[in-house]
Design a protein around this motif. Sequence first.
Motif, PDB file in Angstrom:
ATOM      1  N   SER A   1       0.831  -1.207   0.000  1.00 47.35           N
ATOM      2  CA  SER A   1       0.000   0.000   0.000  1.00 47.35           C
ATOM      3  C   SER A   1       0.866   1.258   0.000  1.00 47.35           C
ATOM      4  CB  SER A   1      -0.963  -0.002   1.186  1.00 47.35           C
ATOM      5  OG  SER A   1      -0.264  -0.039   2.406  1.00 47.35           O
ATOM      6  N   GLY A   2       2.075   1.172   0.544  1.00 44.24           N
ATOM      7  CA  GLY A   2       2.995   2.311   0.486  1.00 44.24           C
ATOM      8  C   GLY A   2       3.391   2.618  -0.949  1.00 44.24           C
ATOM      9  N   ILE A   3       3.673   1.580  -1.735  1.00 40.95           N
ATOM     10  CA  ILE A   3       4.009   1.768  -3.151  1.00 40.95           C
ATOM     11  C   ILE A   3       2.800   2.316  -3.904  1.00 40.95           C
ATOM     12  CG2 ILE A   3       4.588   0.537  -5.285  1.00 40.95           C
ATOM     13  CD1 ILE A   3       6.367  -1.300  -3.539  1.00 40.95           C
ATOM     14  N   ALA A   4       1.602   1.798  -3.592  1.00 37.61           N
ATOM     15  CA  ALA A   4       0.386   2.290  -4.247  1.00 37.61           C
ATOM     16  C   ALA A   4       0.182   3.776  -3.970  1.00 37.61           C
ATOM     17  CB  ALA A   4      -0.823   1.489  -3.777  1.00 37.61           C
ATOM     18  N   MET A   5       0.398   4.207  -2.749  1.00 34.25           N
ATOM     19  CA  MET A   5       0.245   5.628  -2.412  1.00 34.25           C
ATOM     20  C   MET A   5       1.290   6.466  -3.146  1.00 34.25           C
ATOM     21  SD  MET A   5      -0.750   5.609   1.631  1.00 34.25           S
ATOM     22  CE  MET A   5      -1.387   7.280   1.703  1.00 34.25           C
ATOM     23  N   LEU A   6       2.493   5.969  -3.211  1.00 35.55           N
ATOM     24  CA  LEU A   6       3.572   6.686  -3.886  1.00 35.55           C
ATOM     25  C   LEU A   6       3.270   6.870  -5.373  1.00 35.55           C
ATOM     26  CD1 LEU A   6       6.341   7.914  -3.278  1.00 35.55           C
ATOM     27  CD2 LEU A   6       7.350   5.702  -3.759  1.00 35.55           C
ATOM     28  N   VAL A   7       2.766   5.824  -6.015  1.00 36.86           N
ATOM     29  CA  VAL A   7       2.434   5.893  -7.446  1.00 36.86           C
ATOM     30  C   VAL A   7       1.232   6.803  -7.674  1.00 36.86           C
ATOM     31  CG1 VAL A   7       1.609   4.532  -9.414  1.00 36.86           C
ATOM     32  CG2 VAL A   7       3.475   3.668  -7.998  1.00 36.86           C
ATOM     33  N   LEU A   8       0.216   6.692  -6.832  1.00 36.55           N
ATOM     34  CA  LEU A   8      -0.980   7.532  -6.977  1.00 36.55           C
ATOM     35  C   LEU A   8      -0.668   9.019  -6.823  1.00 36.55           C
ATOM     36  CD1 LEU A   8      -3.748   5.536  -5.087  1.00 36.55           C
ATOM     37  CD2 LEU A   8      -3.735   6.150  -7.503  1.00 36.55           C
ATOM     38  N   THR A   9       0.328   9.334  -6.033  1.00 35.69           N
ATOM     39  CA  THR A   9       0.681  10.728  -5.783  1.00 35.69           C
ATOM     40  C   THR A   9       1.149  11.440  -7.055  1.00 35.69           C
ATOM     41  OG1 THR A   9       1.285  10.164  -3.525  1.00 35.69           O
ATOM     42  CG2 THR A   9       2.141  12.210  -4.336  1.00 35.69           C
ATOM     43  N   CYS A  10       1.521  10.685  -8.071  1.00 34.72           N
ATOM     44  CA  CYS A  10       2.019  11.277  -9.322  1.00 34.72           C
ATOM     45  C   CYS A  10       0.937  12.001 -10.118  1.00 34.72           C
ATOM     46  CB  CYS A  10       2.671  10.199 -10.192  1.00 34.72           C
ATOM     47  SG  CYS A  10       4.138   9.497  -9.409  1.00 34.72           S
ATOM     48  N   THR A  11      -0.331  11.769  -9.803  1.00 35.23           N
ATOM     49  CA  THR A  11      -1.407  12.461 -10.516  1.00 35.23           C
ATOM     50  C   THR A  11      -2.133  13.398  -9.561  1.00 35.23           C
ATOM     51  OG1 THR A  11      -3.092  10.796 -10.005  1.00 35.23           O
ATOM     52  CG2 THR A  11      -1.742  10.414 -11.974  1.00 35.23           C
ATOM     53  N   VAL A  12      -2.825  14.381 -10.113  1.00 37.81           N
ATOM     54  CA  VAL A  12      -3.543  15.351  -9.279  1.00 37.81           C
ATOM     55  C   VAL A  12      -4.667  14.656  -8.513  1.00 37.81           C
ATOM     56  CG1 VAL A  12      -4.952  17.436  -9.311  1.00 37.81           C
ATOM     57  CG2 VAL A  12      -2.960  17.265 -10.807  1.00 37.81           C
ATOM     58  N   VAL A  13      -5.448  13.834  -9.212  1.00 37.42           N
ATOM     59  CA  VAL A  13      -6.541  13.117  -8.545  1.00 37.42           C
ATOM     60  C   VAL A  13      -5.972  12.158  -7.501  1.00 37.42           C
ATOM     61  CG1 VAL A  13      -8.452  11.498  -8.892  1.00 37.42           C
ATOM     62  CG2 VAL A  13      -8.069  13.334 -10.541  1.00 37.42           C
ATOM     63  N   GLY A  14      -4.904  11.463  -7.852  1.00 33.93           N
ATOM     64  CA  GLY A  14      -4.257  10.544  -6.925  1.00 33.93           C
ATOM     65  C   GLY A  14      -3.721  11.258  -5.699  1.00 33.93           C
ATOM     66  N   LEU A  15      -3.231  12.470  -5.877  1.00 35.57           N
ATOM     67  CA  LEU A  15      -2.734  13.270  -4.762  1.00 35.57           C
ATOM     68  C   LEU A  15      -3.857  13.583  -3.781  1.00 35.57           C
ATOM     69  CD1 LEU A  15      -0.226  14.662  -3.626  1.00 35.57           C
ATOM     70  CD2 LEU A  15      -0.857  16.690  -4.923  1.00 35.57           C
ATOM     71  N   LEU A  16      -5.043  13.907  -4.304  1.00 34.56           N
ATOM     72  CA  LEU A  16      -6.203  14.157  -3.441  1.00 34.56           C
ATOM     73  C   LEU A  16      -6.622  12.883  -2.705  1.00 34.56           C
ATOM     74  CD1 LEU A  16      -8.314  16.441  -5.804  1.00 34.56           C
ATOM     75  CD2 LEU A  16      -7.031  17.131  -3.784  1.00 34.56           C
ATOM     76  N   VAL A  17      -6.625  11.766  -3.428  1.00 36.95           N
ATOM     77  CA  VAL A  17      -7.004  10.483  -2.822  1.00 36.95           C
ATOM     78  C   VAL A  17      -6.019  10.098  -1.719  1.00 36.95           C
ATOM     79  CG1 VAL A  17      -7.234   7.993  -3.259  1.00 36.95           C
ATOM     80  CG2 VAL A  17      -8.223   9.647  -4.853  1.00 36.95           C
ATOM     81  N   THR A  18      -4.717  10.164  -2.002  1.00 37.04           N
ATOM     82  CA  THR A  18      -3.724   9.774  -0.991  1.00 37.04           C
ATOM     83  C   THR A  18      -3.691  10.751   0.179  1.00 37.04           C
ATOM     84  OG1 THR A  18      -1.950  10.870  -2.216  1.00 37.04           O
ATOM     85  CG2 THR A  18      -2.254   8.496  -2.597  1.00 37.04           C
ATOM     86  N   GLY A  19      -3.998  12.019  -0.086  1.00 35.22           N
ATOM     87  CA  GLY A  19      -4.070  12.994   1.009  1.00 35.22           C
ATOM     88  C   GLY A  19      -5.174  12.649   1.985  1.00 35.22           C
ATOM     89  N   LEU A  20      -6.346  12.307   1.465  1.00 36.77           N
ATOM     90  CA  LEU A  20      -7.470  11.901   2.311  1.00 36.77           C
ATOM     91  C   LEU A  20      -7.154  10.583   3.017  1.00 36.77           C
ATOM     92  CD1 LEU A  20     -10.320  12.469   3.280  1.00 36.77           C
ATOM     93  CD2 LEU A  20     -11.171  11.276   1.253  1.00 36.77           C
TER      94      LEU A  20
END
Length: 155
Positions: free
Chosen positions: A111-130
């Motif tokens: 899940s740490g890798i998933a969060m790191l990869v998701l952070t690369c996009t704007v939508v992913g950044l919002l998701v990982t922030g929440l």
Amino acid sequence: MRGQILGVDRRTGEGLVSGDDGRRYTFRPDDWAHQGEPSVGAYVDFDAEQSRARSIFPVPAAPQAVAPPAVGAVAMPGGPVTDRNKYIAAILAFLFGTLGIHRFYLGRTGSGIAMLVLTCTVVGLLVTGLWALVDCIRHLVMSDAAFAARYPRKG
């Protein structure tokens, strides 16, 4: 008399018993009258002669001492042990949560890798922030026993 073994020198076999009378008694390997070796924390029955314990036997069904947890580990009485700290996990989630650093700290590499990869996009950044904010709050309100059970000691 009964008491608890406080220590045993593995080289010489000599040790120390704390008697239920509050006094301490020494013993040698030949005083141990049972098969095997004495262990620290074992509750024993023995004959007291001045400051010496003789004819030492372990008391059956007596509570035995548990090995102490590793340095820095959090032990729950009668429960799981963890070498991680829930407050450090919460701080990491709050400060670096979108990168998943707290997940790596807790041993949740996937899940740490998933969060790191998701952070690369704007939508992913919002998701990982929440996601990180929820993790932060969850770690702060989780009991120590629940935290230790969810994230047990490594190795």
